[in-house]
Design an enzyme around this catalytic site. Structure first.
Site, mmCIF file in Angstrom:
data_model
loop_
_atom_site.group_PDB
_atom_site.id
_atom_site.type_symbol
_atom_site.label_atom_id
_atom_site.label_comp_id
_atom_site.label_asym_id
_atom_site.label_seq_id
_atom_site.Cartn_x
_atom_site.Cartn_y
_atom_site.Cartn_z
ATOM 1 N N LYS A 104 0.854 -1.191 0.000
ATOM 2 C CA LYS A 104 0.000 0.000 0.000
ATOM 3 C C LYS A 104 0.891 1.242 0.000
ATOM 4 O O LYS A 104 1.783 1.378 0.848
ATOM 5 C CB LYS A 104 -0.854 -0.028 1.277
HETATM 6 O O1 G3P Z 1 -7.840 1.283 5.231
HETATM 7 C C1 G3P Z 1 -8.094 2.607 5.008
HETATM 8 C C2 G3P Z 1 -9.462 3.082 5.372
HETATM 9 O O2 G3P Z 1 -10.462 2.189 5.116
HETATM 10 C C3 G3P Z 1 -9.588 4.010 6.537
HETATM 11 O O3 G3P Z 1 -10.883 4.144 7.032
HETATM 12 O O4 G3P Z 1 -12.498 4.861 8.741
HETATM 13 O O5 G3P Z 1 -10.063 5.430 9.033
HETATM 14 O O6 G3P Z 1 -11.432 6.578 7.307
HETATM 15 P P1 G3P Z 1 -11.224 5.317 8.092
#
Ligand code: G3P
Length: 219
Positions: A83
């Site tokens: 990533k």
């Molecule tokens: O993996 C990255 C992503 O899904 C982050 O989610 O909820 O931290 O915005 P969030």
């Protein structure tokens, strides 16, 4: 649509993967920090549990550093997907890793122009962050819709898969599928909530009560 689980919690992943419904896993530095465990242990355990792509994020922000970390991460298992942030150096690293046959996930995508460059760099996945755009008053799903529509214009050349990320609720999952996202990465609680409906519970209770009255058994 495929489902990835968005967590670094090995216990949660083991439980959900046993259903056979988990196609991959996405982690990020925040999710790993939350476990309080060493990164390499966590990733090796996840890769052994789920045969699909397991996203592991670099921490370096420069091209050389990203490549060094990417190679080290890719040694963990064959299903590691590196990533990278959607920056200029991230795109350069993506281009190089794609040429080497290493899977990549370009993360922190907030604009369709970034997704166009991710595709050009040969990314395996691009991750538009839906919830974080909602958080600042945008309609995050519009980004997923736009990227899917743009990619559909180039079926011969764009192989990058749209991975809807920062998913916060069932509505996000359904809307991402309507838009044509190839994958949604969902937190464990959202994945579990996807099967829940009060009418399912009520209907099942009614069927079981009626069945019991017959006094019969199937086996
Ligand atoms: O993996 C990255 C992503 O899904 C982050 O989610 O909820 O931290 O915005 P969030």
């Amino acid at each position: 649509m495929q489902f990835f689980v968005d967590t670094a919690d090995v216990g949660e992943i083991a439980e959900l993967a046993a259903s056979g419904l988990v196609d991959g896993v996405t982690t990020n530095p925040t999710l790993v920090a939350r476990t309080g465990r060493p990164l390499f242990d966590v990733l090796a355990e996840i890769c052994a549990l789920v045969p699909g792509p397991v996203s592991a994020e670099v921490a370096a922000t420069d091209f050389d550093g990203m490549l060094r970390e990417a190679h080290r991460l890719a040694e963990i298992a064959g299903n590691i997907c590196v990533k990278l942030p959607l920056t200029w150096d991230g795109l350069k690293a993506c281009r190089r890793l794609s040429a080497e046959g290493i899977a990549t996930n370009l993360t922190l995508c907030f604009h369709p122009a970034q997704a166009l460059l991710a595709a050009r760099a040969g990314a395996t996945f691009v991750s538009p962050f839906v919830g974080r755009l909602d958080d600042i008053g945008h309609r995050g799903m519009e980004l997923v819709e736009q990227i899917c529509a743009i990619y559909r214009n180039y079926p011969e050349t764009i192989r990058t898969r749209v991975l809807a990320a920062s998913i916060r609720n069932l509505g996000h999952v359904v809307e991402a599928a309507r838009a044509g996202a190839h994958v949604a990465t969902v937190p464990p609680a959202v994945l579990r909530a996807m099967v829940q409906h009060p009418l399912t519970d009520k209907g099942l209770a009614g069927f079981l009560a009626d069945w019991q009255k017959t006094g019969q058994r199937i086996v």
